[in-house]
Design an enzyme around this catalytic site. Structure first.
Site, PDB file in Angstrom:
ATOM      1  N   LYS A 157       5.958   2.468  18.503  1.00 51.21           N
ATOM      2  CA  LYS A 157       6.066   3.918  18.287  1.00 51.21           C
ATOM      3  C   LYS A 157       6.630   4.603  19.532  1.00 51.21           C
ATOM      4  O   LYS A 157       7.461   5.514  19.433  1.00 51.21           O
ATOM      5  CB  LYS A 157       4.698   4.496  17.925  1.00 51.21           C
ATOM      6  CG  LYS A 157       4.202   4.007  16.566  1.00 51.21           C
ATOM      7  CD  LYS A 157       2.757   4.399  16.302  1.00 51.21           C
ATOM      8  CE  LYS A 157       2.298   3.818  14.963  1.00 51.21           C
ATOM      9  NZ  LYS A 157       0.854   3.989  14.736  1.00 51.21           N
ATOM     10  N   GLY A 161      -2.835   5.761   6.750  1.00 55.66           N
ATOM     11  CA  GLY A 161      -3.293   5.920   5.372  1.00 55.66           C
ATOM     12  C   GLY A 161      -2.112   5.863   4.429  1.00 55.66           C
ATOM     13  O   GLY A 161      -1.063   6.437   4.703  1.00 55.66           O
ATOM     14  N   GLU A 178      -6.984  -4.188  12.192  1.00 55.91           N
ATOM     15  CA  GLU A 178      -6.312  -5.286  11.489  1.00 55.91           C
ATOM     16  C   GLU A 178      -7.341  -6.418  11.352  1.00 55.91           C
ATOM     17  O   GLU A 178      -8.320  -6.453  12.107  1.00 55.91           O
ATOM     18  CB  GLU A 178      -5.106  -5.774  12.320  1.00 55.91           C
ATOM     19  CG  GLU A 178      -3.987  -4.757  12.476  1.00 55.91           C
ATOM     20  CD  GLU A 178      -3.275  -4.434  11.172  1.00 55.91           C
ATOM     21  OE1 GLU A 178      -3.163  -5.334  10.320  1.00 55.91           O
ATOM     22  OE2 GLU A 178      -2.855  -3.287  10.998  1.00 55.91           O
ATOM     23  N   GLY A 235       0.813  -1.222   0.000  1.00 52.57           N
ATOM     24  CA  GLY A 235       0.000   0.000   0.000  1.00 52.57           C
ATOM     25  C   GLY A 235       0.843   1.267   0.000  1.00 52.57           C
ATOM     26  O   GLY A 235       0.617   2.174  -0.802  1.00 52.57           O
ATOM     27  N   GLU A 259      10.226   9.709   9.609  1.00 51.96           N
ATOM     28  CA  GLU A 259       9.053  10.472  10.045  1.00 51.96           C
ATOM     29  C   GLU A 259       7.780   9.635  10.051  1.00 51.96           C
ATOM     30  O   GLU A 259       6.973   9.718  10.972  1.00 51.96           O
ATOM     31  CB  GLU A 259       8.877  11.697   9.136  1.00 51.96           C
ATOM     32  CG  GLU A 259       7.802  12.654   9.577  1.00 51.96           C
ATOM     33  CD  GLU A 259       8.056  13.175  10.987  1.00 51.96           C
ATOM     34  OE1 GLU A 259       7.418  12.627  11.918  1.00 51.96           O
ATOM     35  OE2 GLU A 259       8.869  14.095  11.169  1.00 51.96           O
ATOM     36  N   ALA A 269       2.364   8.584  10.910  1.00 49.00           N
ATOM     37  CA  ALA A 269       2.386   8.639   9.434  1.00 49.00           C
ATOM     38  C   ALA A 269       2.990   9.965   8.944  1.00 49.00           C
ATOM     39  O   ALA A 269       4.114  10.281   9.287  1.00 49.00           O
ATOM     40  CB  ALA A 269       0.984   8.386   8.877  1.00 49.00           C
ATOM     41  N   LEU A 277       2.376  12.992   9.810  1.00 47.88           N
ATOM     42  CA  LEU A 277       2.427  14.107  10.775  1.00 47.88           C
ATOM     43  C   LEU A 277       3.873  14.396  11.186  1.00 47.88           C
ATOM     44  O   LEU A 277       4.653  13.474  11.402  1.00 47.88           O
ATOM     45  CB  LEU A 277       1.635  13.760  12.047  1.00 47.88           C
ATOM     46  CG  LEU A 277       0.138  13.535  11.919  1.00 47.88           C
ATOM     47  CD1 LEU A 277      -0.429  13.118  13.278  1.00 47.88           C
ATOM     48  CD2 LEU A 277      -0.544  14.800  11.428  1.00 47.88           C
TER      49      LEU A 277
HETATM   50  N1  LIG Z   1      -0.392   1.992   5.772  1.00 51.92           N
HETATM   51  C1  LIG Z   1      -0.252   2.895   6.740  1.00 51.92           C
HETATM   52  O1  LIG Z   1      -1.154   3.647   7.035  1.00 51.92           O
HETATM   53  C2  LIG Z   1       1.062   2.998   7.480  1.00 51.92           C
HETATM   54  C3  LIG Z   1       1.295   4.094   8.318  1.00 51.92           C
HETATM   55  C4  LIG Z   1       2.543   4.219   8.959  1.00 51.92           C
HETATM   56  C5  LIG Z   1       3.503   3.245   8.765  1.00 51.92           C
HETATM   57  N2  LIG Z   1       3.234   2.170   7.970  1.00 51.92           N
HETATM   58  C6  LIG Z   1       4.250   1.146   7.794  1.00 51.92           C
HETATM   59  O2  LIG Z   1       4.667   1.134   6.445  1.00 51.92           O
HETATM   60  C7  LIG Z   1       5.082  -0.176   6.101  1.00 51.92           C
HETATM   61  C8  LIG Z   1       4.378  -0.615   4.840  1.00 51.92           C
HETATM   62  O3  LIG Z   1       2.993  -0.693   5.070  1.00 51.92           O
HETATM   63  P1  LIG Z   1       1.996  -1.257   3.979  1.00 51.92           P
HETATM   64  O4  LIG Z   1       0.631  -1.031   4.491  1.00 51.92           O
HETATM   65  O5  LIG Z   1       2.384  -0.727   2.657  1.00 51.92           O
HETATM   66  O6  LIG Z   1       2.358  -2.837   4.041  1.00 51.92           O
HETATM   67  P2  LIG Z   1       2.023  -3.963   2.970  1.00 51.92           P
HETATM   68  O7  LIG Z   1       0.921  -3.493   2.078  1.00 51.92           O
HETATM   69  O8  LIG Z   1       1.892  -5.217   3.725  1.00 51.92           O
HETATM   70  O9  LIG Z   1       3.332  -4.042   2.037  1.00 51.92           O
HETATM   71  C9  LIG Z   1       4.513  -4.623   2.459  1.00 51.92           C
HETATM   72  C10 LIG Z   1       5.409  -4.825   1.255  1.00 51.92           C
HETATM   73  O10 LIG Z   1       6.692  -5.268   1.712  1.00 51.92           O
HETATM   74  C11 LIG Z   1       7.081  -6.424   0.964  1.00 51.92           C
HETATM   75  N3  LIG Z   1       7.976  -7.239   1.797  1.00 51.92           N
HETATM   76  C12 LIG Z   1       7.682  -8.010   2.876  1.00 51.92           C
HETATM   77  N4  LIG Z   1       8.783  -8.587   3.360  1.00 51.92           N
HETATM   78  C13 LIG Z   1       9.811  -8.172   2.600  1.00 51.92           C
HETATM   79  C14 LIG Z   1      11.200  -8.421   2.598  1.00 51.92           C
HETATM   80  N5  LIG Z   1      11.764  -9.214   3.511  1.00 51.92           N
HETATM   81  N6  LIG Z   1      11.959  -7.819   1.665  1.00 51.92           N
HETATM   82  C15 LIG Z   1      11.413  -7.007   0.733  1.00 51.92           C
HETATM   83  N7  LIG Z   1      10.096  -6.728   0.682  1.00 51.92           N
HETATM   84  C16 LIG Z   1       9.300  -7.310   1.604  1.00 51.92           C
HETATM   85  C17 LIG Z   1       5.790  -7.103   0.597  1.00 51.92           C
HETATM   86  O11 LIG Z   1       6.037  -7.963  -0.496  1.00 51.92           O
HETATM   87  P3  LIG Z   1       4.868  -8.865  -1.178  1.00 51.92           P
HETATM   88  O12 LIG Z   1       4.098  -7.888  -2.019  1.00 51.92           O
HETATM   89  O13 LIG Z   1       5.654  -9.842  -1.998  1.00 51.92           O
HETATM   90  O14 LIG Z   1       4.090  -9.452  -0.069  1.00 51.92           O
HETATM   91  C18 LIG Z   1       4.923  -5.884   0.273  1.00 51.92           C
HETATM   92  O15 LIG Z   1       5.176  -5.443  -1.051  1.00 51.92           O
HETATM   93  C19 LIG Z   1       4.745  -1.066   7.300  1.00 51.92           C
HETATM   94  O16 LIG Z   1       5.931  -1.290   8.059  1.00 51.92           O
HETATM   95  C20 LIG Z   1       3.768  -0.241   8.088  1.00 51.92           C
HETATM   96  O17 LIG Z   1       3.809  -0.513   9.470  1.00 51.92           O
HETATM   97  C21 LIG Z   1       2.046   2.046   7.318  1.00 51.92           C
HETATM   98  C1  LIG Z   2      -3.662   0.894   1.017  1.00 50.36           C
HETATM   99  O1  LIG Z   2      -3.248   0.155  -0.106  1.00 50.36           O
HETATM  100  C2  LIG Z   2      -3.642  -1.211  -0.086  1.00 50.36           C
HETATM  101  C3  LIG Z   2      -3.002  -1.894  -1.265  1.00 50.36           C
HETATM  102  O2  LIG Z   2      -3.146  -1.148  -2.449  1.00 50.36           O
HETATM  103  C4  LIG Z   2      -5.172  -1.289  -0.128  1.00 50.36           C
HETATM  104  O3  LIG Z   2      -5.584  -2.636  -0.064  1.00 50.36           O
HETATM  105  C5  LIG Z   2      -5.709  -0.538   1.076  1.00 50.36           C
HETATM  106  O4  LIG Z   2      -7.118  -0.508   1.012  1.00 50.36           O
HETATM  107  C6  LIG Z   2      -5.189   0.898   1.103  1.00 50.36           C
HETATM  108  N1  LIG Z   2      -5.597   1.512   2.344  1.00 50.36           N
HETATM  109  C7  LIG Z   2      -6.247   2.662   2.384  1.00 50.36           C
HETATM  110  C8  LIG Z   2      -6.635   3.146   3.743  1.00 50.36           C
HETATM  111  O5  LIG Z   2      -6.488   3.319   1.386  1.00 50.36           O
END
Ligand SMILES: NC(=O)c1ccc[n+]([C@@H]2O[C@H](COP(=O)([O-])OP(=O)(O)OC[C@H]3O[C@@H](n4cnc5c(N)ncnc54)[C@H](OP(=O)(O)O)[C@@H]3O)[C@@H](O)[C@H]2O)c1
Ligand SMILES: *[C@@H]1O[C@H](CO)[C@@H](O)[C@H](O)[C@H]1NC(C)=O
Length: 376
Positions: A239, A356, A224, A13, A163, A168, A170
């Site tokens: 955090k 997000g 989750e 994402g 950051e 996120a 902020l």
């Molecule tokens: N989403 C938010 O709102 C948010 C906010 C703050 C911080 N974060 C942090 O940002 C990070 C990413 O979040 P996300 O929601 O984008 O997670 P995600 O959708 O689960 O994406 C994780 C990505 O990392 C890849 N991956 C997993 N293990 C790996 C490894 N060992 N080496 C290389 N790539 C690897 C996965 O590969 P595959 O595609 O092959 O599975 C996937 O592409 C997380 O640590 C999360 O805690 C997220």
């Molecule tokens: C973040 O991206 C993932 C993968 O594209 C998507 O499944 C998820 O709904 C998105 N989350 C938000 C809050 O937009």
């Protein structure tokens, strides 16, 4: 033109949103005399790398194709024919990443961006820092493993930004760093750093049963897939640890007191998700309802916060004045109150969406741009 070569680890994402931001900011960055050159992108199984990291980059059409592919949950390995780039499979991945870090780190510079959710990247990241590269993290795990790894990562403070690991997009870390750099002393940080738990606690304050609120939040996709991942408080604890270490505390995860919102016997190892939702959760309602009543009589409300003060760092439910920034919090915003010498009576308050893909990726992009003066 200044050029910042980038290798992206993880394109879920946040990672794909980052690639989209990079592409859509092309002309803005060009006006600032800047170009972000994405030279490598990897997921958990493969790495796509340009054939020559000095002269070539993954062009925008390929970056957008990567986003399309990953958003439909395919593997990068399925990208087979695309000219000058190569796909490396997992076994070669780590060695290849270190090769280009060694090649570029101390010459034209290179930025590694960790948008994985993995605890396995920390080894590579420590090595690339040593090789002179810059590192940006959205991933909290590398910063919350043991103190040795942390110190390796922050060895060159100008070469690391994270950051988006707290709140996120902020500016929480930036604000704290600015206070510290100017010699202000921070006495206390208290924050609601989980959008999910912020939402749950404000709904409970309105008199709704805890179990109903958690079920509704799960239904809305706010939690989750297993809400216990939120209710355990572990994400907030990570955090909190990042903030405490930023203040110079040499502590580990086990130095943080974490209050889970469910008892150990309802944990994922002993109770199924279905049982937890059906009978575990409702059995917790009475206790929270009583605590809410007591708080209300005291003119307070309950918030699930991290509190860093004196020599203690704890995470859990606290009674806070109704009429404080945290007490007034509604919905899923994050709020951080920082008390320091300069902000002693009334705290410095940072509030806004703390999750997000979009805001998180924007925070990551701003972190990358922070390095521009380090690049030729
Ligand atoms: N989403 C938010 O709102 C948010 C906010 C703050 C911080 N974060 C942090 O940002 C990070 C990413 O979040 P996300 O929601 O984008 O997670 P995600 O959708 O689960 O994406 C994780 C990505 O990392 C890849 N991956 C997993 N293990 C790996 C490894 N060992 N080496 C290389 N790539 C690897 C996965 O590969 P595959 O595609 O092959 O599975 C996937 O592409 C997380 O640590 C999360 O805690 C997220
Ligand atoms: C973040 O991206 C993932 C993968 O594209 C998507 O499944 C998820 O709904 C998105 N989350 C938000 C809050 O937009």
């Amino acid at each position: 033109m200044k050029s910042i070569p980038v290798v992206l680890l993880g394109c879920g994402g946040v990672g794909t949103q980052l690639l989209q931001h990079i592409v859509s900011c092309r002309s803005l960055h060009a006006k600032q005399g800047l170009v972000l050159r994405v030279v490598g992108v990897c997921d958990s199984k493969s790495l796509i790398l340009v054939s020559d990291v000095f002269t070539k980059d993954l062009d925008d059409s390929l970056l957008l194709e990567i986003c399309r592919l990953k958003n439909s949950s395919s593997s990068l390995a399925t990208l087979t024919s695309f000219g000058e780039c190569k796909v490396f499979t997992n076994l070669e991945l780590k060695r290849k990443v270190l090769d280009i870090a060694a090649l570029l780190g101390k010459s034209i510079g290179l930025t590694f961006v960790d948008c994985t959710a993995s605890s396995e990247t920390v080894g590579v990241l420590c090595r690339v820092v040593e090789l002179g590269c810059c590192v940006v993290l959205a991933n909290k795990k590398p910063l919350t493993s043991d103190m040795d790894d942390y110190e390796k990562l922050v060895l060159h403070p100008r070469h690391i930004r994270h950051e988006s690991t707290v709140g996120a997009g902020l500016p929480v870390i930036t604000s704290i760093n600015r206070l510290l750099a100017s010699g202000d002393t921070i006495a206390r940080i208290i924050g609601s750093l989980s959008g999910t738990l912020g939402y749950v606690m404000s709904e409970v304050e309105d008199g709704k049963p805890f179990s109903e609120v958690v079920k509704a939040a799960k239904g809305l996709g706010y939690t989750e897939p297993d809400p216990r991942d939120d209710l355990s408080g572990m994400d907030v604890a990570r955090k909190a640890l990042i903030l405490a270490r930023l203040l110079g505390w040499r502590i580990n995860m086990d130095n943080i007191k974490v209050e889970s919102l469910y008892p150990q016997e309802m944990g994922p190892n002993t109770m199924s998700l279905d049982d937890f939702m059906a009978s575990g959760l409702p059995s917790l309602d009475k206790d929270i309802e009583e605590k809410t009543k007591v708080a209300s009589i005291n003119g307070n409300v309950l918030r699930y916060v991290c509190m860093i003060e004196g020599s203690s760092c704890l995470v859990g439910i606290k009674e806070l004045p109704k009429d404080s920034p945290l007490g007034r919090l509604r919905g899923s915003d994050n709020v951080v109150e920082i008390y320091s010498r300069c902000y002693s009576e009334l705290p410095l308050v940072i509030q806004g969406a703390g999750a997000g893909n979009d805001t998180t990726a924007a925070g990551v992009l701003a972190d990358i741009l922070d390095f521009q003066d380090l690049f030729p």
